[in-house]
Design an enzyme around this catalytic site. Structure first.
Site, short mmCIF file in Angstrom:
data_model
loop_
_atom_site.label_atom_id
_atom_site.label_comp_id
_atom_site.label_asym_id
_atom_site.label_seq_id
_atom_site.Cartn_x
_atom_site.Cartn_y
_atom_site.Cartn_z
N CYS B 44 -7.35 114.68 52.70
CA CYS B 44 -8.71 115.06 52.29
C CYS B 44 -9.53 115.52 53.49
O CYS B 44 -10.54 116.19 53.34
CB CYS B 44 -9.44 113.88 51.65
SG CYS B 44 -8.41 112.86 50.61
N ALA B 110 6.57 107.49 45.90
CA ALA B 110 5.27 108.05 46.27
C ALA B 110 5.53 109.42 46.88
O ALA B 110 5.17 109.69 48.02
CB ALA B 110 4.55 107.12 47.24
N GLY B 112 4.35 112.22 46.06
CA GLY B 112 3.19 113.10 46.16
C GLY B 112 3.29 114.36 45.33
O GLY B 112 3.90 114.38 44.26
N ALA B 113 2.68 115.41 45.84
CA ALA B 113 2.64 116.68 45.13
C ALA B 113 2.83 117.80 46.13
O ALA B 113 2.70 117.60 47.33
CB ALA B 113 1.30 116.82 44.41
N ARG B 132 -1.81 121.61 52.67
CA ARG B 132 -1.37 120.31 52.16
C ARG B 132 -1.11 119.34 53.31
O ARG B 132 -1.44 118.19 53.24
CB ARG B 132 -0.09 120.51 51.33
CG ARG B 132 0.50 119.25 50.74
CD ARG B 132 -0.30 118.73 49.57
NE ARG B 132 0.15 117.43 49.09
CZ ARG B 132 -0.53 116.65 48.26
NH1 ARG B 132 -1.70 117.05 47.80
NH2 ARG B 132 -0.08 115.48 47.89
N TYR B 277 8.83 101.81 40.72
CA TYR B 277 7.41 102.09 40.51
C TYR B 277 7.09 103.52 40.95
O TYR B 277 7.81 104.11 41.76
CB TYR B 277 6.56 101.09 41.31
CG TYR B 277 6.86 99.65 40.93
CD1 TYR B 277 6.08 99.00 39.98
CD2 TYR B 277 7.94 98.97 41.49
CE1 TYR B 277 6.38 97.69 39.59
CE2 TYR B 277 8.25 97.67 41.12
CZ TYR B 277 7.46 97.04 40.17
OH TYR B 277 7.76 95.75 39.79
N VAL B 328 -16.10 113.46 44.58
CA VAL B 328 -17.31 113.95 45.23
C VAL B 328 -16.89 114.83 46.40
O VAL B 328 -15.78 114.71 46.92
CB VAL B 328 -18.18 112.74 45.67
CG1 VAL B 328 -17.54 112.01 46.83
CG2 VAL B 328 -19.59 113.14 45.98
N TYR B 424 -36.21 101.29 44.00
CA TYR B 424 -37.06 102.40 44.44
C TYR B 424 -37.79 102.05 45.72
O TYR B 424 -38.25 100.93 45.91
CB TYR B 424 -38.04 102.75 43.32
CG TYR B 424 -39.39 103.25 43.78
CD1 TYR B 424 -39.52 104.56 44.27
CD2 TYR B 424 -40.52 102.45 43.72
CE1 TYR B 424 -40.76 105.03 44.69
CE2 TYR B 424 -41.76 102.92 44.13
CZ TYR B 424 -41.88 104.21 44.62
OH TYR B 424 -43.09 104.68 45.05
#
Lengths: 447, 447
Positions: B44, B110, B112-113, B132, B277, B328, B424
């Protein structure tokens, strides 16, 4: 004949009540009255004007006079309600020139609160201030402009510290004196308060906790205070030891009061007298965790009260859902927030708790500018439900408090929070959200 | 004999699985393997290194090698898993020098992609990149340093836009081409995407939506792209049209796949083969709103998957609670977030909705520096429950998304949100929280 709604008060709760009433009944005659010469301003903004963040006191006036005209609200300034007759359904009012009676079909009491000034010797001296109104703010501002170089703030709660910081920002040598042995005693547990205390001292504020002011010194004008034998000279004293619900008028009219002297109100914000509502700082709420009466004197609660009472007073139907006391503030670059019960209040309510606390960063650890944040959760042992949260950090505290507030309101367990789906991006947060990790820590104590 | 746990992969999901396994079983032999020469880094963060916000690619490596030693994890770099034998319980691996078999008691996949590159003519040309791995990032960085002046990014999703912005920040004349007629199609509805689109154009990014790239032009090296008849000359092409779950190895071993080709996993993150898994970008989840399989390829989901699988693989018991796809990002000074279902996905799932959207400020209106923010809620008509939220604003977006995510997870109705207790302070928020006001607007449409 149009419905006549009289609102005693013209600030947050009162104006939101008037607006909600107007939206519910287009033809009602709605009258608001205030003893002050300004209406509808944000008291919460006063310290930030004092500190120079907001240019002028009048910037705090949220609604211009044209707004009241547009909404067809009669707003009476410098007008005091002197008597309520719940039989005749009239409010006796007194302005500069005359005394007269306003008849009402629905009455909303939004008389607010007044600063509580403890009976400290010398409190009547010139140079001793409180901070409630624009005029109060202007007096302190004038004292600074007239050359005050030092200040003592009595009270280390939210308002006391906000004002003390403003005074530091204005260049005054400032000391805060708090009777309870920590700052922000109504908001934070001792461990979290310590972080705030240390930061404030680093910023040059002197803080004395666990001691009271014995006397305010000086002839006519204040020259110092005496604290536990020490004499601290000062040009200025600000007393910020809390506020008390203003209920004299209501009590005189036979309206019931309850918790800490505030006016009792049901979920429709209606008092024991049908057709008479009470809202804002003078009115009780129910705490969402304990189910017991609470008095939360915050602007957010005031506007929520006002909205519910306004709808009901105008013939609609609305219920108030209760309070968690969610609150937040900014001290220099530190944001401090809390919601629900802290450990102290949980214990006082007989609730056995475990806590989970964790220090993390506000961005990915490797992202430049990542800042510290600490999250503390209070969890009810029996139900494993989250009942409180406290956060001290450099950014994004407010909305984390809202997230925890939603969690508490929705009876989220700490197990559910530990598995929650959260959002992440390197410039905005850590992959593992600190609230989630704090839940994990609390959960381990429950196993 | 100690339990042997093999983890194929060594990034977010894999490392969190290894850590959780270690915490569950102090004596297990835990082996991770990656085909790459770097492990446990934050993909990321790649666009933010490219954009110059993070100094070096190697800063993205979250865990130093000492961490794996401390946690007693065997980490094999540049090692490929070539076969899984679920009968013999072995993984065949191949590194630079040898091929061998790793026996396991528990296996965590795991894998991934990999970047999905659509069959665009010319995609094999020199100067066409994907994003990537650190190596991918380094290649783009080198192209910029070698003098690239312009770029075309194919794909207007999260990664495509993050990379495009990085290229703008590095001074390249950049064009984004998105086949779907809006940016961020998987995240935002058209109305919210428009705000992002306009801001990006103001910042100098050219965005073409609703058109595909017909051809990547150039001899050996890319010189341009052809888009709907227009030829755009460019030194650099980045393809960011999504990723695909990397499941070849699993399928070969008879492990079942499901939604969008991802590996099927139950709430324990266990595949159809007991003791095996699947986690992270290659594994399915259940969407918390629809109750149906979903494929959310985000770091937050990966680490949550990993933790659950790691505990289970080591003999513990943990359940994965499902996903909302909370996400986000930050584009220049704009923060963009979403959680749950947007209108488009709700409709596709046959859910009738109403929405409430509202523009507000991030601080009290009178507080200097108050910035715009827009909140949109998606509400299920039948249940009045909040099922999605989208926020575009200048600050405090991430934690509002978390707050809405908690609300959705706890089945909060829009009526409850409209009455919620929020925090607030003038420098930090408006008195009426925009999420609450957006709920009010949606509620009116339900009456």
């Amino acid at each position: 004949m149009p419905r006549r709604i009289v609102i005693i008060g013209a600030h947050a709760a009162a104006v939101d009540a008037a607006v909600a009433a107007r939206k519910t009944d287009r033809t009602a005659e709605i009258t608001l009255l205030t003893t002050e010469k300004h209406a509808g301003y944000s008291r919460c903004g006063l310290p930030f004007v004092l500190g120079g963040h907001i240019p002028r006191f009048k910037d705090l006036i949220v609604f211009p006079q044209t707004f009241y005209k547009m909404m067809k609200l009669n707003l009476l300034y410098k007008t005091t309600a002197t008597n309520i007759d719940t039989e005749a359904k009239t409010v006796e009012i007194q302005d500069k020139t005359e005394k007269r009676k306003l008849p009402y079909d629905s009455l909303i009491i939004a008389t607010g609160a007044f600063p509580f000034v403890p009976p400290i010797k010398g409190r009547e001296k010139h140079g001793v201030h409180v901070v409630r109104t624009i005029e109060d703010g202007q007096k302190i501002d004038k004292a600074i402009k007239d050359g005050a170089k030092s200040a003592v703030v009595i009270g280390g709660g939210l308002i006391g510290l906000e004002v003390a910081i403003a005074l530091v920002e204005r260049g005054l040598k400032t000391t805060v004196v708090e009777l309870i042995p920590q700052v922000l005693p109504a908001m934070l547990d001792t461990d979290m308060a310590k972080l705030v205390h240390e930061m404030l001292e680093q910023k040059g504020l002197r803080i004395i906790v666990g001691k009271g002011v014995d006397e305010i010194l000086g002839e006519e004008k204040v020259t110092g205070v005496s604290v536990g034998g020490e004499q601290i000279s000062t040009d200025l004293v600000v007393i910020a030891t809390g506020v008390k619900a203003n209920t004299e008028l209501a009590k005189k009219a036979g309206i019931a009061t309850g918790f800490r002297g505030a006016i009792k109100a049901n979920a429709r914000m209606e008092t024991n007298v049908p057709g008479v509502y009470a809202v804002g700082d003078c009115a009780e709420s129910i705490n969402l965790v304990t189910g017991r009466p609470a008095l939360v004197q915050l602007g957010t609660v005031a506007v929520r009260h006002g909205k519910v009472a306004g709808i009901n007073a105008a013939g609609g139907y609305a219920l108030f859902s209760g309070v968690l006391g969610s609150g937040v503030t900014k001290f220099f670059d530190m944001e401090i927030g809390a919601t629900g019960l802290n450990e102290f209040f949980a214990k006082r309510n007989g609730i056995a708790t475990v806590t989970g606390a964790l220090s993390s960063k506000t961005k990915a650890d490797y992202y430049p500018g990542a800042l510290p944040i600490r999250v503390k959760l209070v969890v009810e042992k029996e139900s494993q439900r989250i009942i409180g949260g406290q956060i001290v950090g450099s950014e994004e505290v407010t909305q984390r408090i809202n997230a925890l507030s939603f969690a508490i309101q929705m009876h989220m367990t700490v197990r559910e929070l530990a598995k929650a789906d959260t959002a992440y991006a390197p410039p905005l947060s850590e992959t593992w959200e600190p609230m989630v990790l704090a839940a994990e820590i609390a959960l381990r104590k429950l196993r």
